[in-house]
Write an enzyme that holds these catalytic residues in place. Structure first.
Site, short mmCIF file in Angstrom:
data_model
loop_
_atom_site.label_atom_id
_atom_site.label_comp_id
_atom_site.label_asym_id
_atom_site.label_seq_id
_atom_site.Cartn_x
_atom_site.Cartn_y
_atom_site.Cartn_z
N LYS A 26 0.84 -1.20 0.00
CA LYS A 26 0.00 0.00 0.00
C LYS A 26 0.87 1.25 0.00
O LYS A 26 0.62 2.21 -0.73
CB LYS A 26 -0.93 -0.01 1.23
CG LYS A 26 -2.07 -1.02 1.10
CD LYS A 26 -2.85 -1.22 2.39
CE LYS A 26 -3.86 -2.36 2.21
NZ LYS A 26 -4.60 -2.70 3.42
N GLN A 63 -4.40 -1.43 9.59
CA GLN A 63 -4.41 -2.78 9.02
C GLN A 63 -4.98 -3.78 10.03
O GLN A 63 -4.61 -3.77 11.20
CB GLN A 63 -2.97 -3.17 8.61
CG GLN A 63 -2.88 -4.47 7.85
CD GLN A 63 -3.53 -4.43 6.46
OE1 GLN A 63 -3.63 -3.38 5.84
NE2 GLN A 63 -3.97 -5.58 5.99
N ASP A 86 -10.76 3.15 4.28
CA ASP A 86 -11.18 1.74 4.24
C ASP A 86 -12.71 1.64 4.14
O ASP A 86 -13.24 0.59 3.76
CB ASP A 86 -10.75 1.02 5.53
CG ASP A 86 -9.59 0.07 5.31
OD1 ASP A 86 -9.41 -0.41 4.18
OD2 ASP A 86 -8.87 -0.19 6.30
N1 GUN Z 1 -7.00 -6.78 6.41
C1 GUN Z 1 -7.41 -7.55 5.38
N2 GUN Z 1 -8.02 -6.78 4.45
C2 GUN Z 1 -7.98 -5.52 4.90
C3 GUN Z 1 -8.45 -4.28 4.38
O1 GUN Z 1 -9.04 -4.18 3.31
N3 GUN Z 1 -8.21 -3.20 5.16
C4 GUN Z 1 -7.58 -3.29 6.35
N4 GUN Z 1 -7.42 -2.17 7.05
N5 GUN Z 1 -7.15 -4.41 6.86
C5 GUN Z 1 -7.34 -5.52 6.13
#
Ligand code: GUN
Length: 306
Positions: A54, A98, A121
């Site tokens: 990311k 995350q 998100d």
């Molecule tokens: N963990 C697995 N998928 C995601 C996501 O799309 N966003 C976040 N913040 N954590 C994750």
């Protein structure tokens, strides 16, 4: 006949090019670039890879990304203090924590603490509620990316039967909302659904997000269906293929080789939904920055979720 592949890698590339233009425009108008802050608590290997990807993807389109890596024993109060600081920092447009988080931290409390207008998100209850009410919101990245892949299949969603397998807040529920907003007739299936194969066989559009390797078999799929595989499961190859060394392979929730003989379109794993999730995160960051720059709540793109 074999299904056409919905190439998420290629579509994500063109979306990132669009995002780059949005970033440049924002920079010219505001004298700064959109800022995305990603927080990783602990050392989960998959999360380390996702967050690094990311950060790298953000930098490539000109977003000022920062990755905060906190130790595994970080307290909830310490994480909340960081969120407080980022929430009030004018140069921070997007915040992402995350998941999963270590046990001592209550996930819901943390997600609720992110300002909805910086919640790239789309997991904050305000954004989830806005989406469920069919109102402008920051939409979770994986469902948003999946909708763009369905659009690539040129499948008319109006009146189509859509089945979403999996009811998570991150994928299944927002996915169902987006399909509903596009006028599909939506069924949500999950681990307690009786006769899951028969439910899946009704789908013109089948979205699978359950985290079970190759669960959906060829005879679960209606001929000509569009199949979106959100799963990412690392499996060990049998020793008959791998020999003495341990070899692993990334597979989806769909038995690709079987299903591609039945479906009209299918997403591969890897190279399907995964790259779209990250590209949509970048897009959400630009949407959040533009909305904050304009001093109002995030506006949706021209067509919801697409
Ligand atoms: N963990 C697995 N998928 C995601 C996501 O799309 N966003 C976040 N913040 N954590 C994750």
């Amino acid at each position: 006949m074999s299904a056409k592949i919905l190439d998420g890698k290629k579509l994500a590339e063109s979306l990132r090019a669009e995002v780059r233009e949005g970033v440049t425009k924002f920079g010219l108008e505001h004298g700064r670039f959109p800022g995305l802050h990603v927080i990783l608590v602990g050392e989960d290997p998959a999360s380390q890879i996702y967050t690094r990807n990311k950060e790298k993807a953000a930098a490539e389109v000109g977003i000022r990304g920062k990755l905060h890596v906190l130790p595994v024993d970080t307290s909830e109060a310490e994480l909340m203090a960081l969120l407080d600081r980022l929430n009030t920092d004018e140069e921070v447009d997007g915040i992402l924590v995350q998941l999963p988080l270590p046990k001592q931290i209550r996930e819901q409390r943390v997600l609720d603490a992110i300002r909805p207008e910086k919640d790239v998100d789309g997991f904050h209850p305000v954004n989830a509620g806005l989406l469920a009410s069919g109102r402008p919101s920051l939409v979770p990245c994986t469902p948003r990316g999946s909708m763009k892949l369905i659009a690539l299949a040129d499948k008319r969603l109006e009146g189509a039967r859509a089945v979403v397998v999996g009811r998570s807040n991150i994928v299944g529920k927002p996915m169902a909302q987006l399909l509903l907003a596009a006028n599909a007739t939506v069924t949500m299936a999950h681990s307690r659904t009786s006769n899951l194969p028969a439910v899946c066989r009704e789908a013109d559009v089948l979205v699978v997000a359950v985290g079970k390797a190759e669960l959906v078999r060829g005879d679960w799929v209606k001929p000509g269906a569009v199949v979106i595989d959100v799963g990412m499961n690392r499996i060990e190859l049998p020793s008959s293929i791998a020999g003495d060394t341990k070899k692993t392979k990334l597979v989806g929730d769909v038995a690709y080789d079987e299903v591609k003989e039945v479906a009209s379109f299918i997403t591969p794993v890897p190279g399907g939904v995964g790259p779209m999730t990250i590209a949509c995160l970048l897009e959400n960051t630009v949407i959040a920055s533009q909305a904050r720059g304009a001093g109002h709540n995030p506006a949706p793109p021209t067509r919801r979720g697409q």
